[in-house]
Structure formats: C-alpha cells, structure tokens
Design an enzyme around this catalytic site. Structure first.
Site, PDB file in Angstrom:
ATOM      1  N   GLU A   1      -1.259  -7.917   5.588  1.00 36.38           N
ATOM      2  CA  GLU A   1      -0.987  -8.052   7.027  1.00 36.38           C
ATOM      3  C   GLU A   1      -2.256  -7.906   7.872  1.00 36.38           C
ATOM      4  OE1 GLU A   1      -0.570  -5.436   5.279  1.00 36.38           O
ATOM      5  OE2 GLU A   1      -0.918  -3.620   6.461  1.00 36.38           O
TER       6      GLU A   1
ATOM      7  N   HIS B   1      -3.455  -4.814   1.695  1.00 37.19           N
ATOM      8  CA  HIS B   1      -2.844  -5.047   3.013  1.00 37.19           C
ATOM      9  C   HIS B   1      -2.909  -6.529   3.379  1.00 37.19           C
ATOM     10  CE1 HIS B   1      -2.522  -0.843   4.531  1.00 37.19           C
ATOM     11  NE2 HIS B   1      -3.449  -0.660   3.608  1.00 37.19           N
TER      12      HIS B   1
ATOM     13  N   CYS C   1       0.820  -1.213   0.000  1.00 36.39           N
ATOM     14  CA  CYS C   1       0.000   0.000   0.000  1.00 36.39           C
ATOM     15  C   CYS C   1       0.858   1.269   0.000  1.00 36.39           C
ATOM     16  CB  CYS C   1      -0.998  -0.034   1.142  1.00 36.39           C
ATOM     17  SG  CYS C   1      -2.439   0.962   0.776  1.00 36.39           S
TER      18      CYS C   1
HETATM   19  N1  GLN Z   1      -3.566   6.340   0.392  1.00 37.37           N
HETATM   20  C1  GLN Z   1      -2.383   6.139   1.157  1.00 37.37           C
HETATM   21  C2  GLN Z   1      -1.217   6.945   0.609  1.00 37.37           C
HETATM   22  O1  GLN Z   1      -1.346   7.608  -0.368  1.00 37.37           O
HETATM   23  C3  GLN Z   1      -2.011   4.681   1.209  1.00 37.37           C
HETATM   24  C4  GLN Z   1      -3.102   3.914   1.879  1.00 37.37           C
HETATM   25  C5  GLN Z   1      -2.638   2.783   2.719  1.00 37.37           C
HETATM   26  O2  GLN Z   1      -1.456   2.509   2.926  1.00 37.37           O
HETATM   27  N2  GLN Z   1      -3.619   2.107   3.283  1.00 37.37           N
HETATM   28  O3  GLN Z   1      -0.164   6.912   1.183  1.00 37.37           O
END
Ligand code: GLN
Length: 197
Positions: free
Chosen positions: A172, A170, A79
């Site tokens: 995790e 995610h 992410c």
């Molecule tokens: N939208 C977040 C970002 O731009 C990432 C989202 C996340 O890690 N759940 O950093």
C-alpha cells in the site's frame, strides 16, 4: 459492486483504502465489529501487531474477526496484519487470529536493515511487484496447504491459504496496486459464487 473493509484500529489505513479504489469496489473503513457484516473481504494493515492486538481486544473484535474468516470471507494481511493471521509466532505462546498455517518471526529483517524497497516476483500477480519492507516479519515455516507466492532470497514473504492472502511487505506504500487488485479479484470471485448459490 463489492465491499472491502480495512481494519482501522491502527496503522497504514488510508493507503490501503486508496490502493483498493476501483470502479466496482466500495472501500469501508472498519472501526466497529458490526461493520464486518457489511463487507465481502477485509484488509488487515501494517502497523504494530502488539498494539493492534490490544485494540482488537479492547473493541471486542477478536471473535467477530474469527467468525468473518470462518464464514469463508477473504482476508488480506500485510506486515503486522500478516503477524495477526499467523497460526504461530516465533518466541510467543500463541498466535492471534491463527488463520494461516504458518510460523512467523517478527522484525526479522529489522536486525539487518530497518527498511528497504525492492521488486519481487509474486506468483499469480506479476514478476516485478514493488515491495517496501519496514521492520518486516518473515514467514519461517508453512503448512502443506499454504502456497508460497513470493520469496526474497531464501525467505518467504508472501503466501496464500485458500481465501487468506498475506505478505510481509507494504504494497500500500507504493503506486503499484496489483496485489490489492489480485485480492479484490478473490473477493469478486467469492461474491459471485455467493450470489449464484
Ligand atoms: N514489526 C511490526 C510488528 O511486529 C510490524 C511492522 C509493520 O507492520 N511495518 O507488529
């Protein structure tokens, strides 16, 4: 025994530590750049990439992280971690660590749905990996050295370039730790080769 670190400046750190637990794995919470010397592989967690970048700069992590990757150590970004690894970010002047030849779009799913859970076929891993997406980024373009590992509809959500692994969801946050164990396998492979050299 392999040593895998989780970058602990911000975000879902504890969950990654738990998912990486295995008999032969020592998991280290990385808060200082010197700790990168103690680990064979590193996880960049989800969270908020702009905040994470600010903290990376504040604690002088940028160069040490780049050197860690250049030294041929595996890195797994999820992410926000995926955003940190991208060469280019749509709408931004430059990427952060620039480890994977890909362009990402931040919060790409967020506009339609803030968060959702699904099962995904991830190449090399399994047909039914549990995936939680939270304001997730999307990989909108990849270079020829990047292998796409998973898609959701037409969108790329997991990829690998050499020893760099990434996904926009995610892993995790579920009880399914197969992607973490896949990464641990990459780390094991590299450590074995290093020992033989
Ligand atoms: N939208 C977040 C970002 O731009 C990432 C989202 C996340 O890690 N759940 O950093």
């Amino acid at each position: 025994m392999i040593h895998i670190g989780v970058l602990a400046l911000q975000g879902a750190v504890r969950e990654h530590v738990k998912a990486l637990q295995a008999e032969d794995t020592n998991v280290i919470v990385v808060k200082r750049p010197e700790q990168l010397d103690e680990i064979d592989g590193l996880v960049l967690p989800g969270g908020e990439s702009t905040t994470m970048r600010r903290l990376i700069d504040k604690y002088n992590f940028l160069e040490p992280l780049r050197q860690f990757a250049e030294a041929g150590k595996p890195v797994f970004g999820t992410c926000a971690g995926l955003i940190l690894m991208a060469r280019d970010i749509d709408g931004a002047d430059s990427g952060h660590l620039g480890l994977i030849d890909m362009t990402v779009e931040r919060n790409a799913f967020g506009r339609q749905r803030e968060s959702f859970e699904t099962k995904l076929a991830v190449e090399d891993v399994a047909e039914d990996v549990e995936a939680v997406f939270i304001r997730a980024p999307l990989i909108i373009d990849v270079g020829e050295d990047v292998r796409v590992l998973a898609t959701y509809g037409n969108d790329i959500v997991a990829a690998r370039q050499g020893l760099f692994l990434t996904c926009s969801f995610h892993p995790e946050l579920t009880a399914d730790n197969r992607l973490h164990q896949y990464f641990a396998g990459m780390v094991r492979e590299v450590s074995k080769t290093a020992l033989q050299a």
